[in-house]
Design an enzyme around this catalytic site. Structure first.
Site, mmCIF file in Angstrom:
data_model
loop_
_atom_site.group_PDB
_atom_site.id
_atom_site.type_symbol
_atom_site.label_atom_id
_atom_site.label_comp_id
_atom_site.label_asym_id
_atom_site.label_seq_id
_atom_site.Cartn_x
_atom_site.Cartn_y
_atom_site.Cartn_z
ATOM 1 N N LYS A 160 -24.466 -20.097 -11.015
ATOM 2 C CA LYS A 160 -25.371 -19.699 -9.942
ATOM 3 C C LYS A 160 -26.201 -18.502 -10.392
ATOM 4 C CE LYS A 160 -21.987 -21.147 -6.431
ATOM 5 N NZ LYS A 160 -21.101 -20.707 -5.330
ATOM 6 N N SER A 209 -17.522 -21.297 -2.251
ATOM 7 C CA SER A 209 -16.370 -21.758 -3.033
ATOM 8 C C SER A 209 -15.815 -20.655 -3.930
ATOM 9 C CB SER A 209 -16.778 -22.965 -3.883
ATOM 10 O OG SER A 209 -17.979 -22.685 -4.598
ATOM 11 N N LYS A 262 -28.662 -16.110 -2.943
ATOM 12 C CA LYS A 262 -27.750 -15.527 -1.942
ATOM 13 C C LYS A 262 -26.958 -14.364 -2.539
ATOM 14 C CE LYS A 262 -23.983 -17.434 -3.846
ATOM 15 N NZ LYS A 262 -22.793 -16.725 -4.369
ATOM 16 N N ASP A 308 -22.972 -20.513 1.495
ATOM 17 C CA ASP A 308 -22.557 -19.664 0.377
ATOM 18 C C ASP A 308 -22.846 -18.194 0.659
ATOM 19 O OD1 ASP A 308 -21.408 -19.233 -2.064
ATOM 20 O OD2 ASP A 308 -22.942 -20.226 -3.238
ATOM 21 N N ARG A 312 -17.719 -10.517 -5.160
ATOM 22 C CA ARG A 312 -17.989 -9.414 -6.089
ATOM 23 C C ARG A 312 -19.390 -8.843 -5.890
ATOM 24 N NH1 ARG A 312 -14.841 -12.787 -9.333
ATOM 25 N NH2 ARG A 312 -16.662 -13.851 -10.196
ATOM 26 N N ASN A 313 -20.344 -9.677 -5.512
ATOM 27 C CA ASN A 313 -21.678 -9.147 -5.229
ATOM 28 C C ASN A 313 -21.632 -8.217 -4.019
ATOM 29 O OD1 ASN A 313 -23.617 -10.667 -7.145
ATOM 30 N ND2 ASN A 313 -22.346 -12.306 -6.313
ATOM 31 N N VAL A 349 -19.492 -9.224 -14.540
ATOM 32 C CA VAL A 349 -20.692 -8.736 -13.862
ATOM 33 C C VAL A 349 -21.185 -9.816 -12.902
ATOM 34 C CG1 VAL A 349 -23.047 -7.888 -14.133
ATOM 35 C CG2 VAL A 349 -21.301 -7.309 -15.830
ATOM 36 N N GLU A 354 -23.339 -12.311 -10.671
ATOM 37 C CA GLU A 354 -24.640 -12.899 -10.962
ATOM 38 C C GLU A 354 -25.778 -12.187 -10.240
ATOM 39 O OE1 GLU A 354 -25.631 -14.941 -13.092
ATOM 40 O OE2 GLU A 354 -24.146 -16.475 -13.547
#
Length: 351
Positions: free
Chosen positions: A112, A144, A197, A260, A271-272, A297, A299
């Site tokens: 992604k 997911s 997203k 998502d 994590r974002n 890291v 995306e």
């Protein structure tokens, strides 16, 4: 038995191979599942301990999954190759695996992101580097988290391809009792939704971080109202860019877009979102990478850079993305970014 190659031993690749391997153990699918892990020592550890302690700790990988650090061994002869590597390394891996691809193989991207510099989607990179025709390329996306898929939590995703036969094939291979796969033809929309997203989720994390600081006694104007507004306006600007490049707007209100975004913006596994929360606390991006990310890291960090430049070149207004880019890369204060968003020229909600 159908040979399935999962290329990428991060959390998501590990979860997908575990999903397929579990179906083999349960007797619901006849598959020969292989997982490529780039690091040789990690591949050996996974083979011995059946757990990816670095990227998906606590999830047992079935013995039916063959783990290897040899890309050729994993890809050679595979009927389906699922590529699950970070977007900024995607091209080099696609190029490396190309000589081993079966002439009739289906290749699916589960990554992604948007490639920095070229602004290419992952399916476009697959076509360029592997020469696999468009009709045999697919993408999967949706809410997911690997941490949940890996332990069999109920999940729904979408598989998209320009070929309805290939989309149906992906649905057949991946669907399980706890993993429902829908099909679509809007490859662009599914990929843009999954990539964009992540940027908005960083903004959601900033909202969460500021609310936590308020609980610690620091005044802020940010609450639940602000986060809801950010997500709603965020999906709107995601769709704006996608439609400009030929996507269908309704795709962004499906699993790969709205679905998502919701899970990434609210889950403890996002994590974002965590990056945004850390930014709100005053940490720099370099500090977050070093102290919080364990080498992974998100995306959204790289995608924010690519999409900021892409939107400016295309002339598509993306104010939330712009402010998140400025916070990430030009050290803009988050409160100033919020102020600039809220004091823009007034306009209709739609149009």
């Amino acid at each position: 038995m159908k040979k399935i190659a999962v290329v990428g031993g991060g959390g998501w690749g590990t979860a997908l191979s575990t999903l397929l391997g579990r179906a083999v153990v349960q007797g619901t699918k006849r598959l020969d599942v292989h997982l490529w892990v780039m690091e040789k020592d990690l591949a050996q550890k996974i083979t011995q301990g059946r757990v990816n302690t670095q990227y998906l700790p606590g999830v047992e990988i079935p013995a039916s999954v063959e783990v290897s650090s040899s890309l050729g061994d994993v890809v050679d002869g595979a009927e389906l190759v699922i590529t699950v590597v970070p977007s900024q390394y995607f091209r080099s891996v696609a190029r490396e695996m190309s000589p081993y691809l079966n002439d009739s193989a289906v290749v699916c991207s589960a990554a992604k992101g948007i490639e920095t510099g070229s602004f290419k989607r992952m399916s476009e990179i697959l076509r360029e580097e592997t020469r696999v025709p468009k009709k045999r390329i697919a993408v999967i996306s949706g809410p997911s988290h690997a941490e949940e898929v890996g332990i069999g939590k109920t999940t729904a995703v979408v598989a998209a391809s320009s070929s309805s036969d290939v989309a149906d094939y992906m649905q057949e291979i991946l669907s399980a009792q706890t993993f429902r796969v829908y099909t679509a033809r809007d490859v662009k929309g599914v990929e843009y939704g999954g990539a964009l997203k992540n940027i908005i989720a960083i903004g959601a994390g900033i909202c969460d971080g500021l609310q936590k600081m308020q609980g610690a006694g620091k005044a802020t104007s940010i609450g639940d109202n602000a986060k809801a507004a950010l997500l709603t306006r965020g999906i709107e600007e995601m769709a704006r860019l996608g439609v400009f490049f030929g996507s269908r707007k309704r795709t962004f209100y499906g699993l790969s877009g709205w679905g998502d975004l919701l899970v990434t913006a609210y889950s403890k596994f996002g994590r974002n979102r965590m990056v945004g929360e850390c930014l709100a606390s005053g940490m720099t991006l370099d500090e977050i990478k070093k102290e919080k990310l364990r080498g992974m890291v998100p995306e959204g960090v790289e995608t924010a850079k690519a999409v900021h430049e892409l939107s400016r070149k295309a002339g598509v207004e993306m104010p939330i993305t712009e402010q998140i880019y400025l916070v990430l890369y030009e050290h803009k204060d988050v409160e100033t970014a919020i102020y600039d968003l809220m004091t823009r020229n007034l306009k209709p909600e739609h149009g």
